[in-house]
Motif scaffolding. Structure first.
Motif, PDB file in Angstrom:
ATOM      1  N   PHE A  46       0.910  -0.048 -36.551  1.00 52.18           N
ATOM      2  CA  PHE A  46       1.186   0.599 -37.826  1.00 52.18           C
ATOM      3  C   PHE A  46       2.160  -0.230 -38.673  1.00 52.18           C
ATOM      4  N   TYR A  47       3.209  -0.760 -38.009  1.00 56.61           N
ATOM      5  CA  TYR A  47       4.224  -1.543 -38.749  1.00 56.61           C
ATOM      6  C   TYR A  47       3.572  -2.767 -39.402  1.00 56.61           C
ATOM      7  N   ILE A  48       2.762  -3.470 -38.603  1.00 53.95           N
ATOM      8  CA  ILE A  48       2.162  -4.712 -39.103  1.00 53.95           C
ATOM      9  C   ILE A  48       1.248  -4.416 -40.291  1.00 53.95           C
ATOM     10  N   LYS A  49       0.351  -3.423 -40.126  1.00 50.90           N
ATOM     11  CA  LYS A  49      -0.619  -3.121 -41.190  1.00 50.90           C
ATOM     12  C   LYS A  49       0.077  -2.792 -42.497  1.00 50.90           C
ATOM     13  N   GLY A  51       3.079  -3.727 -43.406  1.00 52.65           N
ATOM     14  CA  GLY A  51       4.029  -4.747 -43.858  1.00 52.65           C
ATOM     15  C   GLY A  51       5.472  -4.398 -43.559  1.00 52.65           C
ATOM     16  N   LYS A  52       5.677  -3.448 -42.610  1.00 55.97           N
ATOM     17  CA  LYS A  52       7.056  -3.059 -42.262  1.00 55.97           C
ATOM     18  C   LYS A  52       7.557  -3.885 -41.089  1.00 55.97           C
ATOM     19  N   LEU A  53       8.875  -4.039 -40.995  1.00 49.61           N
ATOM     20  CA  LEU A  53       9.447  -4.771 -39.860  1.00 49.61           C
ATOM     21  C   LEU A  53       9.372  -3.927 -38.596  1.00 49.61           C
ATOM     22  N   LEU A  58      12.797  -3.983 -30.108  1.00 49.85           N
ATOM     23  CA  LEU A  58      11.499  -4.371 -29.554  1.00 49.85           C
ATOM     24  C   LEU A  58      11.240  -5.862 -29.769  1.00 49.85           C
ATOM     25  N   ILE A  59      11.487  -6.334 -30.987  1.00 54.78           N
ATOM     26  CA  ILE A  59      11.196  -7.748 -31.283  1.00 54.78           C
ATOM     27  C   ILE A  59      12.179  -8.650 -30.527  1.00 54.78           C
ATOM     28  N   VAL A  60      13.435  -8.228 -30.400  1.00 57.69           N
ATOM     29  CA  VAL A  60      14.420  -9.041 -29.676  1.00 57.69           C
ATOM     30  C   VAL A  60      14.004  -9.165 -28.205  1.00 57.69           C
ATOM     31  N   PRO A  83      15.130 -15.041 -36.642  1.00 54.49           N
ATOM     32  CA  PRO A  83      15.453 -13.638 -36.897  1.00 54.49           C
ATOM     33  C   PRO A  83      15.199 -13.269 -38.358  1.00 54.49           C
ATOM     34  N   ARG A  84      14.944 -11.989 -38.582  1.00 54.16           N
ATOM     35  CA  ARG A  84      14.692 -11.510 -39.943  1.00 54.16           C
ATOM     36  C   ARG A  84      15.755 -10.521 -40.409  1.00 54.16           C
ATOM     37  N   THR A  85      16.599 -10.075 -39.503  1.00 49.98           N
ATOM     38  CA  THR A  85      17.699  -9.171 -39.876  1.00 49.98           C
ATOM     39  C   THR A  85      18.980  -9.707 -39.232  1.00 49.98           C
ATOM     40  N   ALA A  87      20.987  -8.056 -37.365  1.00 53.00           N
ATOM     41  CA  ALA A  87      21.027  -7.598 -35.960  1.00 53.00           C
ATOM     42  C   ALA A  87      20.240  -8.568 -35.078  1.00 53.00           C
ATOM     43  N   GLN A  88      19.099  -9.047 -35.574  1.00 54.76           N
ATOM     44  CA  GLN A  88      18.301 -10.009 -34.792  1.00 54.76           C
ATOM     45  C   GLN A  88      19.032 -11.344 -34.663  1.00 54.76           C
ATOM     46  N   ALA A  89      19.677 -11.772 -35.755  1.00 55.70           N
ATOM     47  CA  ALA A  89      20.391 -13.059 -35.738  1.00 55.70           C
ATOM     48  C   ALA A  89      21.541 -12.997 -34.728  1.00 55.70           C
ATOM     49  N   LYS A 163      -4.767  -8.462 -42.005  1.00 53.02           N
ATOM     50  CA  LYS A 163      -4.789  -7.067 -42.442  1.00 53.02           C
ATOM     51  C   LYS A 163      -3.636  -6.774 -43.399  1.00 53.02           C
ATOM     52  N   ASP A 164      -2.521  -7.518 -43.224  1.00 50.51           N
ATOM     53  CA  ASP A 164      -1.364  -7.237 -44.086  1.00 50.51           C
ATOM     54  C   ASP A 164      -1.319  -8.141 -45.323  1.00 50.51           C
ATOM     55  N   ASP A 165      -2.392  -8.906 -45.573  1.00 54.36           N
ATOM     56  CA  ASP A 165      -2.455  -9.698 -46.811  1.00 54.36           C
ATOM     57  C   ASP A 165      -3.177  -8.901 -47.901  1.00 54.36           C
TER      58      ASP A 165
END
Ligand code: AMP
Length: 221
Positions: A46-49, A51-53, A58-60, A83-85, A87-89, A163-165
């Protein structure tokens, strides 16, 4: 770093031909999970479709698992889309400290306008093969045209749109990128990491030449 369509994936893959580095595109990894219908894939579809992070924890975790395998056996890694946020950095910095004290983090920021993002993503196609996912462009002036229309030059699989383009998802991804861009840069600057700013409006081959020179030079501040 860079907005969607800036050329992060294309340039990181070009680096792999020249340097003995390993590359992780978190976007590619997410799309592989979705294709495999793994448990993670079902959670993130759902996030990918839209365009949400994907949630930071989970990503970390996904990046940590990957780094744990590759860091001990390679000279360096390219992280494309992570990283994109902040918190990730922060999590990345802690992971590096934990795994390899000598590891140095350098940031490459590819800059293009929102208008150019919209133009590029409308003509963007990727290889359907989940282990390939090479990016192509059908734009007339692009150097990323496939040799045969609709077919990947490398693995001969079919080329498809992501799908997200689509307009709504692109708008969302751009907005998200700009929301985090300045804080993330601030974090890297405060931590003393070197940041290289690259003009992404130029053809990817030219941007790559610049990146190549920067990687060859010791990346000290
Ligand atoms: P990309 O292929 O880099 O454009 O990423 C595609 C999508 O994957 C993004 O829109 C997010 O939904 C997800 N994604 C990739 N990397 C990250 C990340 N570092 N943090 C959160 N979500 C991500």
């Amino acid at each position: 770093m860079g907005p969607p369509g800036a050329g992060k994936g294309t340039i990181s893959k070009q680096c792999l031909d020249v340097f003995s580095l390993k590359q992780l595109s978190t976007g590619d990894l997410c799309r592989r999970h979705i294709k495999d219908r793994s448990q993670i894939g079902q959670r993130i579809d759902f996030y990918i479709k839209s365009g949400k992070l994907i949630p930071d924890d989970l990503i970390v975790q996904m990046v940590e698992n990957w780094l744990f395998e590759v860091l001990p056996v390679c000279e360096g890694v390219i992280l494309d889309g992570f990283p994109r946020t902040v918190a990730q950095a922060y999590a990345l910095q802690e992971l590096i400290k934990k795994q390899s004290a000598e590891c140095e983090l350098s940031v490459f920021k590819i800059e293009i306008s929102d208008y150019e993002v919209m133009q590029r993503l409308q003509d963007r196609y990727i290889c359907i093969d989940k282990s390939c996912q090479v990016v192509y462009s059908y734009r007339k002036e692009s150097n990323l045209m496939p040799q045969v229309e609709g077919i990947c030059d490398y693995c001969k699989s079919q080329l498809v749109r992501r799908k997200d383009d689509n307009f709504n998802a692109i708008e969302h991804r751009l907005k998200t990128y700009h929301t985090f861009e300045q804080c993330l840069l601030g974090f890297f600057q405060d931590m003393g990491h070197r940041i290289a700013f690259l003009n992404g409006h130029r053809p990817s081959d030219i941007v790559f030449q610049e990146v190549k020179k920067l990687i060859r030079k010791p990346l000290s501040c």
